[in-house]
Design an enzyme around this catalytic site. Sequence first.
Site, PDB file in Angstrom:
ATOM      1  N   ASP A 138       3.233   2.406   6.028  1.00 37.55           N
ATOM      2  CA  ASP A 138       2.902   1.340   6.591  1.00 37.55           C
ATOM      3  C   ASP A 138       2.812   1.566   8.128  1.00 37.55           C
ATOM      4  O   ASP A 138       3.596   1.936   8.785  1.00 37.55           O
ATOM      5  CB  ASP A 138       3.795   0.257   6.280  1.00 37.55           C
ATOM      6  CG  ASP A 138       3.388  -1.269   6.259  1.00 37.55           C
ATOM      7  OD1 ASP A 138       2.838  -1.854   5.298  1.00 37.55           O
ATOM      8  OD2 ASP A 138       2.962  -1.582   7.626  1.00 37.55           O
ATOM      9  N   ASN A 140       3.379  -8.391  -2.854  1.00 34.60           N
ATOM     10  CA  ASN A 140       2.971  -9.859  -2.411  1.00 34.60           C
ATOM     11  C   ASN A 140       1.795 -10.275  -3.132  1.00 34.60           C
ATOM     12  O   ASN A 140       0.712  -9.471  -3.236  1.00 34.60           O
ATOM     13  CB  ASN A 140       2.713 -10.051  -0.981  1.00 34.60           C
ATOM     14  CG  ASN A 140       4.007  -9.609  -0.148  1.00 34.60           C
ATOM     15  OD1 ASN A 140       4.974 -10.050  -0.602  1.00 34.60           O
ATOM     16  ND2 ASN A 140       4.185  -8.843   0.957  1.00 34.60           N
ATOM     17  N   GLY A 195       2.518 -14.039   0.986  1.00 30.52           N
ATOM     18  CA  GLY A 195       2.080 -13.487   2.260  1.00 30.52           C
ATOM     19  C   GLY A 195       1.162 -12.227   2.155  1.00 30.52           C
ATOM     20  O   GLY A 195       1.177 -11.285   2.901  1.00 30.52           O
ATOM     21  N   GLN A 196       0.400 -12.114   0.775  1.00 32.34           N
ATOM     22  CA  GLN A 196      -0.544 -11.013   0.859  1.00 32.34           C
ATOM     23  C   GLN A 196      -1.604 -11.124   1.760  1.00 32.34           C
ATOM     24  O   GLN A 196      -2.203 -12.167   2.147  1.00 32.34           O
ATOM     25  CB  GLN A 196      -1.256 -11.071  -0.502  1.00 32.34           C
ATOM     26  CG  GLN A 196      -2.020  -9.684  -1.082  1.00 32.34           C
ATOM     27  CD  GLN A 196      -2.326  -9.799  -2.308  1.00 32.34           C
ATOM     28  OE1 GLN A 196      -2.383 -10.578  -3.160  1.00 32.34           O
ATOM     29  NE2 GLN A 196      -3.346  -8.645  -2.514  1.00 32.34           N
ATOM     30  N   HIS A 214      -0.972  -3.331  -3.787  1.00 39.04           N
ATOM     31  CA  HIS A 214      -0.238  -2.542  -3.165  1.00 39.04           C
ATOM     32  C   HIS A 214       1.266  -2.853  -3.343  1.00 39.04           C
ATOM     33  O   HIS A 214       1.599  -4.116  -3.349  1.00 39.04           O
ATOM     34  CB  HIS A 214      -0.556  -2.260  -1.687  1.00 39.04           C
ATOM     35  CG  HIS A 214      -0.408  -3.640  -0.945  1.00 39.04           C
ATOM     36  ND1 HIS A 214      -1.363  -4.446  -0.759  1.00 39.04           N
ATOM     37  CD2 HIS A 214       0.308  -4.017   0.078  1.00 39.04           C
ATOM     38  CE1 HIS A 214      -1.156  -5.483  -0.068  1.00 39.04           C
ATOM     39  NE2 HIS A 214      -0.105  -5.167   0.216  1.00 39.04           N
ATOM     40  N   HIS A 230       5.008  -2.243  -1.695  1.00 36.55           N
ATOM     41  CA  HIS A 230       5.796  -1.692  -0.391  1.00 36.55           C
ATOM     42  C   HIS A 230       7.278  -1.036  -1.111  1.00 36.55           C
ATOM     43  O   HIS A 230       7.978  -1.714  -1.919  1.00 36.55           O
ATOM     44  CB  HIS A 230       6.302  -2.738   0.330  1.00 36.55           C
ATOM     45  CG  HIS A 230       5.074  -3.901   0.703  1.00 36.55           C
ATOM     46  ND1 HIS A 230       4.715  -3.610   2.092  1.00 36.55           N
ATOM     47  CD2 HIS A 230       4.338  -4.491   0.199  1.00 36.55           C
ATOM     48  CE1 HIS A 230       3.754  -4.573   2.298  1.00 36.55           C
ATOM     49  NE2 HIS A 230       3.621  -5.105   1.160  1.00 36.55           N
TER      50      HIS A 230
END
Length: 114
Positions: A30, A87, A93-94, A100, A102
């Site tokens: 990230d 998310n 909060g996407q 994806h 995390h």
Amino acid sequence: MKDCIFCKILQKQIPSKIIYEDDLVVAFEDVNPQAPIHTLVIPKKHIPTIAECHEEDYSLIGHIHKVINEIAKQKGLTERGYRIVNNCNAEAGQTVFHIHFHLLGGRLMHWPPG
Ligand code: AMP
């Protein structure tokens, strides 16, 4: 998908620190890490959100989790612990609309999440 930043990453059109790749998925670091270890694992197939998976996509989601576990092991997180986050849509909060997951680790995680 033409304007998707993660499609551009997996097509190597924009730079990223890719740490794993196979026929189905790519994993990369990230760019704005929220923990000492913060890796993203994405499918090569463009699916905007987890809510938009079709029946045939769920084995791919399982494969992503296998890859996450392997990366966590390589990074020494298995015994310490780690968090897997997806998310889905605005309230969660996407910000990038290509599924994806995390992988977060290397520090104490709190609960509930913010
Ligand atoms: P989310 O908020 O769940 O959609 O997460 C999107 C994540 O993508 C954030 O943690 C961003 O820091 C990360 N991100 C956005 N652009 C890039 C990029 N070019 N390379 C690596 N990570 C990125």
